[in-house]
Design a protein around this motif. Structure first.
Motif, PDB file in Angstrom:
ATOM      1  N   ARG A 264     -19.429-110.153  12.736  1.00 31.60           N
ATOM      2  CA  ARG A 264     -18.639-110.338  11.519  1.00 31.60           C
ATOM      3  C   ARG A 264     -18.268-109.012  10.856  1.00 31.60           C
ATOM      4  O   ARG A 264     -18.327-108.849   9.650  1.00 31.60           O
ATOM      5  CB  ARG A 264     -19.410-111.246  10.534  1.00 31.60           C
ATOM      6  N   LEU A 265     -17.858-108.062  11.702  1.00 31.16           N
ATOM      7  CA  LEU A 265     -17.403-106.756  11.233  1.00 31.16           C
ATOM      8  C   LEU A 265     -15.930-106.506  11.565  1.00 31.16           C
ATOM      9  O   LEU A 265     -15.414-105.421  11.303  1.00 31.16           O
ATOM     10  CB  LEU A 265     -18.247-105.638  11.877  1.00 31.16           C
ATOM     11  N   ASP A 266     -15.270-107.503  12.138  1.00 35.38           N
ATOM     12  CA  ASP A 266     -13.917-107.283  12.642  1.00 35.38           C
ATOM     13  C   ASP A 266     -12.886-107.012  11.547  1.00 35.38           C
ATOM     14  O   ASP A 266     -11.813-106.476  11.828  1.00 35.38           O
ATOM     15  CB  ASP A 266     -13.469-108.463  13.513  1.00 35.38           C
ATOM     16  N   ASN A 267     -13.204-107.340  10.300  1.00 37.06           N
ATOM     17  CA  ASN A 267     -12.273-107.061   9.203  1.00 37.06           C
ATOM     18  C   ASN A 267     -12.704-105.844   8.378  1.00 37.06           C
ATOM     19  O   ASN A 267     -12.259-105.655   7.248  1.00 37.06           O
ATOM     20  CB  ASN A 267     -12.140-108.282   8.288  1.00 37.06           C
TER      21      ASN A 267
ATOM     22  N   ALA B 138     -15.359-103.874  22.201  1.00 35.49           N
ATOM     23  CA  ALA B 138     -15.677-103.611  20.796  1.00 35.49           C
ATOM     24  C   ALA B 138     -15.231-104.764  19.904  1.00 35.49           C
ATOM     25  O   ALA B 138     -15.974-105.195  19.004  1.00 35.49           O
ATOM     26  CB  ALA B 138     -15.031-102.304  20.345  1.00 35.49           C
ATOM     27  N   HIS B 139     -14.044-105.291  20.144  1.00 37.43           N
ATOM     28  CA  HIS B 139     -13.540-106.385  19.303  1.00 37.43           C
ATOM     29  C   HIS B 139     -14.414-107.631  19.443  1.00 37.43           C
ATOM     30  O   HIS B 139     -14.642-108.347  18.455  1.00 37.43           O
ATOM     31  CB  HIS B 139     -12.088-106.695  19.650  1.00 37.43           C
ATOM     32  N   ARG B 140     -14.900-107.896  20.663  1.00 34.19           N
ATOM     33  CA  ARG B 140     -15.808-109.045  20.842  1.00 34.19           C
ATOM     34  C   ARG B 140     -17.095-108.848  20.045  1.00 34.19           C
ATOM     35  O   ARG B 140     -17.600-109.782  19.409  1.00 34.19           O
ATOM     36  CB  ARG B 140     -16.113-109.257  22.323  1.00 34.19           C
ATOM     37  N   LEU B 141     -17.625-107.625  20.084  1.00 35.23           N
ATOM     38  CA  LEU B 141     -18.863-107.324  19.357  1.00 35.23           C
ATOM     39  C   LEU B 141     -18.643-107.374  17.855  1.00 35.23           C
ATOM     40  O   LEU B 141     -19.472-107.909  17.101  1.00 35.23           O
ATOM     41  CB  LEU B 141     -19.386-105.950  19.775  1.00 35.23           C
TER      42      LEU B 141
ATOM     43  N   ASP C 175     -21.048 -90.146   7.238  1.00 41.61           N
ATOM     44  CA  ASP C 175     -20.492 -90.620   5.970  1.00 41.61           C
ATOM     45  C   ASP C 175     -18.975 -90.538   5.904  1.00 41.61           C
ATOM     46  O   ASP C 175     -18.325 -91.343   5.238  1.00 41.61           O
ATOM     47  CB  ASP C 175     -21.086 -89.818   4.797  1.00 41.61           C
ATOM     48  N   GLU C 176     -18.394 -89.534   6.594  1.00 43.67           N
ATOM     49  CA  GLU C 176     -16.961 -89.287   6.477  1.00 43.67           C
ATOM     50  C   GLU C 176     -16.128 -90.052   7.516  1.00 43.67           C
ATOM     51  O   GLU C 176     -14.902 -89.936   7.537  1.00 43.67           O
ATOM     52  CB  GLU C 176     -16.670 -87.789   6.604  1.00 43.67           C
ATOM     53  N   LEU C 177     -16.786 -90.841   8.389  1.00 42.32           N
ATOM     54  CA  LEU C 177     -16.068 -91.585   9.420  1.00 42.32           C
ATOM     55  C   LEU C 177     -16.064 -93.078   9.109  1.00 42.32           C
ATOM     56  O   LEU C 177     -17.083 -93.636   8.690  1.00 42.32           O
ATOM     57  CB  LEU C 177     -16.701 -91.368  10.799  1.00 42.32           C
ATOM     58  N   THR C 178     -14.928 -93.727   9.352  1.00 41.29           N
ATOM     59  CA  THR C 178     -14.852 -95.180   9.208  1.00 41.29           C
ATOM     60  C   THR C 178     -15.524 -95.855  10.401  1.00 41.29           C
ATOM     61  O   THR C 178     -15.870 -95.202  11.398  1.00 41.29           O
ATOM     62  CB  THR C 178     -13.387 -95.644   9.148  1.00 41.29           C
ATOM     63  N   LEU C 179     -15.667 -97.168  10.302  1.00 37.68           N
ATOM     64  CA  LEU C 179     -16.207 -97.930  11.434  1.00 37.68           C
ATOM     65  C   LEU C 179     -15.346 -97.714  12.673  1.00 37.68           C
ATOM     66  O   LEU C 179     -15.875 -97.475  13.774  1.00 37.68           O
ATOM     67  CB  LEU C 179     -16.274 -99.411  11.074  1.00 37.68           C
ATOM     68  N   LYS C 180     -14.044 -97.780  12.519  1.00 38.54           N
ATOM     69  CA  LYS C 180     -13.136 -97.563  13.648  1.00 38.54           C
ATOM     70  C   LYS C 180     -13.360 -96.193  14.271  1.00 38.54           C
ATOM     71  O   LYS C 180     -13.412 -96.049  15.508  1.00 38.54           O
ATOM     72  CB  LYS C 180     -11.686 -97.699  13.193  1.00 38.54           C
ATOM     73  N   GLU C 181     -13.531 -95.165  13.441  1.00 39.02           N
ATOM     74  CA  GLU C 181     -13.713 -93.806  13.952  1.00 39.02           C
ATOM     75  C   GLU C 181     -15.067 -93.643  14.642  1.00 39.02           C
ATOM     76  O   GLU C 181     -15.186 -92.879  15.608  1.00 39.02           O
ATOM     77  CB  GLU C 181     -13.543 -92.806  12.817  1.00 39.02           C
TER      78      GLU C 181
END
Length: 245
Positions: free
Chosen positions: A122-125, A114-117, A88-94
């Motif tokens: 449709r999670l890149d933003n 990761a960026h391709r995935l 819960d305390e971590l962002t997608l990036k983390e």
């Protein structure tokens, strides 16, 4: 050989759920693990990923035993669970960075994957989003991105289609095909048998903690003496026979 399970007996207490289960998954192969609720699919997966310890039998991955070298064994596995498990305390990036560190990945190369995935799903933003902001399907996509950006030799996907929209299902199946082409072994538990019939190379049917049948679709048809039937029809026939024995 990638994954090899020999004479596995195991479960959650003193009473075994799995009774002498043997199966294998070869590099570049997608094996469908199918069975009724309570047949032992999740228990089998929990033994393969190391949550449960076998009562007896052996689990090997590319010649490495989970009992003898658990760390080396687990480094070769990526897992997409049926229910997404996020912090819960971590962002997608983390979450992605945590996965990179856990697998010892080169961050520059891993971020390219990761960026391709992320773009595909449709999670890149949404790199700064927390799990509370995600729907169940989006959480599932996060789990898929984390698993598929690794160099794992064995991918385990447990009921991966629930919560995914049709486009995401199509994209996931395309990713699985690419992993197979790269020599990755894939074990998939699913109840979506029409999809399994189209994409799996072989099947393992569990019933009451035992392997009821295994093989290609043609081999299952011969076993059931139903040469023209679908996987769904063969599955129901073999499962009902197993209950009546």
């Amino acid at each position: 050989m990638a994954l090899e399970i020999k004479n596995l007996v195991g479960g959650y207490s003193q009473l075994p759920v799995l009774k002498d289960v043997s199966l294998d998954v070869q590099p570049g192969e997608l094996v469908g693990l199918i069975g009724l609720n309570g047949a032992g699919k999740s228990t089998t997966i929990n033994h393969v990923i190391g949550i449960l310890r076998p009562f007896s039998g052996k689990i090997m991955l590319n010649g490495i035993s989970i009992q003898d070298e658990p760390e080396k064994y687990k480094q070769q596995i990526a897992y997409v669970p049926e229910t997404p498990i996020l912090y819960d305390e971590l962002t997608l990036k983390e979450h992605l960075e945590l996965t990179m560190d856990a697998y010892g990945l080169d961050h520059d190369q891993a971020w390219q994957r990761a960026h391709r995935l992320l773009k595909l799903f449709r999670l890149d933003n949404k790199l700064d989003w927390f799990p509370a902001n995600f729907s169940k399907g989006m959480k599932q996509k996060v789990m898929i991105c984390c698993a598929f950006m690794t160099d794992a030799k064995l991918l385990i996907v447990d009921e991966p289609f629930y919560g995914l929209d049709p486009l995401a299902v199509h994209d996931l199946l395309g990713l699985i095909e690419k992993k197979k082409e790269a020599g990755v072994a894939v074990l998939m538990s699913t109840h979506v048998l029409d999809t399994a019939q189209r994409y799996c190379d072989r099947f393992v049917l569990l019933a009451d903690g035992k392997v009821r049948a295994r093989g290609t679709l043609d081999e299952l048809r011969k076993l059931a003496d139903r040469p023209d039937e679908s996987l769904d029809e063969i599955y129901l026939h073999l499962a009902r026979d197993g209950q009546n024995e």
